[in-house]
Design a protein around this motif. Structure first.
Motif, PDB file in Angstrom:
ATOM      1  N   CYS A  45      54.478   9.651  44.755  1.00 42.46           N
ATOM      2  CA  CYS A  45      54.309   9.468  46.196  1.00 42.46           C
ATOM      3  C   CYS A  45      55.618   8.902  46.755  1.00 42.46           C
ATOM      4  CB  CYS A  45      53.154   8.504  46.478  1.00 42.46           C
ATOM      5  SG  CYS A  45      52.989   8.102  48.224  1.00 42.46           S
ATOM      6  N   LYS A  50      52.707  11.075  55.481  1.00 40.84           N
ATOM      7  CA  LYS A  50      52.400  12.343  56.169  1.00 40.84           C
ATOM      8  C   LYS A  50      50.949  12.733  55.933  1.00 40.84           C
ATOM      9  CE  LYS A  50      56.895  14.322  56.837  1.00 40.84           C
ATOM     10  NZ  LYS A  50      58.012  14.987  56.189  1.00 40.84           N
ATOM     11  N   CYS A  51      50.420  12.358  54.768  1.00 35.23           N
ATOM     12  CA  CYS A  51      49.020  12.706  54.439  1.00 35.23           C
ATOM     13  C   CYS A  51      48.041  12.015  55.378  1.00 35.23           C
ATOM     14  CB  CYS A  51      48.704  12.352  52.994  1.00 35.23           C
ATOM     15  SG  CYS A  51      48.848  10.594  52.642  1.00 35.23           S
ATOM     16  N   PRO A  55      47.022  15.842  56.077  1.00 38.17           N
ATOM     17  CA  PRO A  55      47.168  15.957  54.620  1.00 38.17           C
ATOM     18  C   PRO A  55      47.991  17.162  54.169  1.00 38.17           C
ATOM     19  CG  PRO A  55      44.895  15.452  55.200  1.00 38.17           C
ATOM     20  CD  PRO A  55      45.624  15.679  56.501  1.00 38.17           C
ATOM     21  N   CYS A  58      51.811  16.703  53.400  1.00 35.91           N
ATOM     22  CA  CYS A  58      52.314  15.986  52.208  1.00 35.91           C
ATOM     23  C   CYS A  58      53.307  16.918  51.510  1.00 35.91           C
ATOM     24  CB  CYS A  58      51.150  15.646  51.264  1.00 35.91           C
ATOM     25  SG  CYS A  58      51.679  15.189  49.592  1.00 35.91           S
ATOM     26  N   TYR A  61      51.692  18.958  48.825  1.00 30.77           N
ATOM     27  CA  TYR A  61      50.331  19.408  49.164  1.00 30.77           C
ATOM     28  C   TYR A  61      49.871  20.606  48.320  1.00 30.77           C
ATOM     29  CZ  TYR A  61      46.372  21.317  51.671  1.00 30.77           C
ATOM     30  OH  TYR A  61      45.133  21.822  51.971  1.00 30.77           O
ATOM     31  N   LEU A  98      48.946   9.748  44.793  1.00 32.79           N
ATOM     32  CA  LEU A  98      49.040  10.973  45.605  1.00 32.79           C
ATOM     33  C   LEU A  98      47.706  11.388  46.221  1.00 32.79           C
ATOM     34  CD1 LEU A  98      51.567  12.971  43.387  1.00 32.79           C
ATOM     35  CD2 LEU A  98      51.952  12.214  45.725  1.00 32.79           C
ATOM     36  N   ASN A 101      44.737   9.285  50.118  1.00 29.60           N
ATOM     37  CA  ASN A 101      44.082   9.629  51.391  1.00 29.60           C
ATOM     38  C   ASN A 101      42.618  10.059  51.195  1.00 29.60           C
ATOM     39  OD1 ASN A 101      45.166  11.922  50.142  1.00 29.60           O
ATOM     40  ND2 ASN A 101      45.098  13.095  52.008  1.00 29.60           N
TER      41      ASN A 101
END
Ligand SMILES: Cc1cc2nc3c(=O)[nH]c(=O)nc-3n(C[C@H](O)[C@H](O)[C@H](O)COP(=O)(O)O)c2cc1C
Length: 231
Positions: A45, A50-51, A55, A58, A61, A98, A101
């Motif tokens: 991370c 940004k997540c 999400p 990321c 992602y 990671l 969220n």
């Protein structure tokens, strides 16, 4: 019964073998999906948050979503991590970071509140319990209501080095775990999870959460109203 294994290591040592032993006792090969860390998610991370806004933004992602899509559609999750310096492996910890969220403090997924999970760690001597705890804590915050732990000292550096007597014990223990998981038909959300969810709900309501995007997520699910992610 779809079972997803997340291994906190790329290699197939004692921890992998125990995780697989449990999976094989629970379900058939074609229902098993496995991910190896860091091979399948080779990132840390970066703390960009940004997540939290979206999400999908990321930086990792795509890889993360490949794993989480399978996790979300599984009935049973098995996490394995060797004990490294008394805790979970770094790749497992990175996976936990990671997916922060997914925690109840941000955007928990409804599907998590009916899943079963098993967390396995092996140590040569001590530390397996705290390694397991690193993962069970995260899964609790994901909302998973039924989590079994299996931490064992195998007194070896790899699976080949594990003495026959210990392997026999593992064989028995894994059978017990598989039986327990299979006999648990209706997974109910416990009081601890409900209290945590309600605290997070109050936080969102009072605008003490991480921002508008998370709050909107809760509103859209009507979790700030009468709806709950469990039955
Ligand atoms: C980097 C590293 C750190 C370790 N830290 C511990 C530890 O804190 N406590 C312990 O008992 N064993 C420790 N070990 C030994 C492993 O936890 C143990 O051999 C484990 O069973 C290995 O699992 P594996 O066969 O799945 O790789 C460590 C091994 C490595 C490579």
């Amino acid at each position: 019964m779809k079972t997803v294994l997340i291994h906190g290591q790329n290699h197939k040592g004692s921890t992998y073998n125990i995780g697989r032993m449990i999976a094989n006792k629970i379900t058939s090969d074609d229902e098993i999906v496995e991910f190896f860390l860091p091979k399948d998610l080779n990132h840390f991370c970066v703390g960009c948050y940004k997540c939290i806004d979206n999400p999908e933004t990321c930086p990792f992602y795509q890889e993360k979503n490949k794993i989480m899509k399978e996790v979300e559609s599984a009935e049973i999750l098995i996490f394995t991590t060797p004990t490294y310096c008394m805790r979970s492996s770094a790749p497992m910890k990175s996976f936990i970071d990671l997916t922060f969220n997914y925690w109840m403090s941000h955007r928990p997924r409804k599907c998590m509140f009916s899943k079963k999970a098993i967390v396995v760690s092996t140590a040569a001597g001590t530390g397996a319990k705290s390694a397991v705890k690193d993962v069970t804590t995260a899964l609790f915050y994901w909302g998973i209501p039924y989590i079994l732990s299996y931490g064992i000292s195998v007194q070896a550096m790899n699976w080949n080095g594990v003495k026959e007597k210990i392997k026999q014990k593992i064989e028995k223990d894994t059978s017990k775990i598989a039986k327990k998981v299979l006999s648990k038909k209706n997974v109910k959300v416990g009081i601890k999870t409900k209290v945590m969810f309600m605290m997070m709900r109050m936080m969102q309501k009072a605008n003490f959460g991480s921002g508008e995007a998370d709050k909107k997520y809760w509103e859209d699910k009507d979790w700030l109203g009468k709806n709950r992610p469990w039955k």
